[in-house]
Write an enzyme that holds these catalytic residues in place. Structure first.
Site, PDB file in Angstrom:
ATOM      1  CE1 TYR A   1      33.828  45.792  33.819  1.00  0.00           C
ATOM      2  CE2 TYR A   1      35.667  46.058  32.305  1.00  0.00           C
ATOM      3  CZ  TYR A   1      34.774  46.593  33.209  1.00  0.00           C
ATOM      4  OH  TYR A   1      34.817  47.936  33.490  1.00  0.00           O
TER       5      TYR A   1
ATOM      6  CB  SER B   1      35.936  49.283  30.018  1.00  0.00           C
ATOM      7  OG  SER B   1      37.239  48.840  30.333  1.00  0.00           O
TER       8      SER B   1
ATOM      9  CE  LYS C   1      31.994  48.119  31.651  1.00  0.00           C
ATOM     10  NZ  LYS C   1      31.055  49.155  32.140  1.00  0.00           N
TER      11      LYS C   1
END
Length: 313
Positions: free
Chosen positions: A174, A161, A178
């Site tokens: 998160y 991401s 990533k």
């Protein structure tokens, strides 16, 4: 799509390999969103695909969609990528189903999580999200890389991401997962250089999937993410096509959207100003007025519906 590719691309297997065509592929998180789009596009390119997902019913639906247009090219399997034994079982299933070794692996399965600063996240959420977003990719790479290396051809696509380099506040779990997937992909690209196996890491911003509803995201962050998806999000089909084409041409990074490129450059050319601006934006945005009890409830509610594992983007 050349204009949407970032600097620093590594030209592995340029041009004619067409790895995504007639591939024997495994796609995790194939029950919806980007994973489903990858599976359907691979089948449309003449390939066979195993659609793996923790939600077997969703995997079956993906297979049914593929079978309508490309009979005999898709198979469903329940797989929890956070469980090492499940991924090994996926490899064994692929070996039994395919007439030859796997030639393309798409490590897509992932979950969304965000809305709390470090210190309020809690170790349970850290372990849950990293178990899927990071360890799920590690499992897929560790299990399938030797197969591809031995075959001397093929591709690995890891779905990360733009969060992996954007470092947005209140998304530490998160972002960390990533960023680790990006680093893993870069390392593998170096290790597999010259073997005929191309590694590509996908780093989109917002893609129109249901990941915000299936993760552990506070209400305010979910509303913001949903709005950004509607306004700026690309379709999963576009992202899948672009990424498969990039892997065919041996490209390492795929940033499908212009906003990801802007962040990529700002972060590198003006790191201190970029971080300051992010902090200022975080203070200006509305926040959830949550007590400790409220935050626990959010986790309990989202934990009860986190079965689908797709990629946030």
């Amino acid at each position: 799509m050349e204009k949407f590719l970032p600097p620093g691309l590594l030209p592995f297997g340029i041009g004619s390999a067409r790895r995504s065509h007639r591939a024997r592929a495994v796609v995790t998180g194939a029950g919806s969103g980007i994973g489903r789009a990858f599976a359907r596009e691979i089948a449309a390119r003449g390939g066979q695909v195993i659609c793996a997902d923790i939600d077997e019913a969703r995997a079956d639906t993906t297979v049914a969609l593929i079978e309508r247009e490309h009979p005999g090219r898709a198979h469903a399997l329940r797989c929890d990528v956070a469980r090492r034994e499940d991924v090994r079982g996926l490899a064994n299933f692929a070996e039994a189903v395919f007439d030859g070794p796997v030639t393309l692996v798409v490590n897509n399965a992932g979950v969304g999580i965000g809305g709390k600063p470090v210190g309020e996240i809690g170790f349970v959420d850290w372990e849950w999200a990293l178990g899927i977003n990071l360890w799920g990719v590690v499992h897929g790479c560790e299990v399938f890389a030797p197969v591809l290396r031995a075959a001397g051809k093929g591709g690995i696509i890891n779905v990360a991401s733009a969060a992996g380099f954007a470092a947005a506040p209140s998304m530490a779990v998160y972002n960390t997962s990533k960023a680790a997937v990006m680093s893993l992909s870069e390392t593998m690209a170096a290790e597999l250089s010259g073997t005929g196996v191309a590694v590509t890491v996908l780093c989109p911003t917002f893609v129109k999937t249901n990941v915000t509803r299936d993760g552990r995201i506070t209400d305010g962050s979910q509303r913001l993410a949903d709005a950004l998806m509607r306004w700026t999000g690309f379709t999963p089909e576009y992202v899948a096509r672009t990424t498969l084409d990039a892997n065919d041409h041996g490209r390492l990074y795929v940033l499908p959207q212009l906003d990801a490129h802007v962040v990529w450059r700002l972060k590198r050319y003006f790191p201190a100003r970029y971080t300051y601006a992010l902090g200022l934006l975080e203070r200006l945005l509305p926040h959830d007025d949550s007590t400790e009890d409220d935050r626990a409830t959010v986790t309990e509610q989202t934990g009860a519906r986190h079965g689908h594992r797709d990629g946030l983007r």
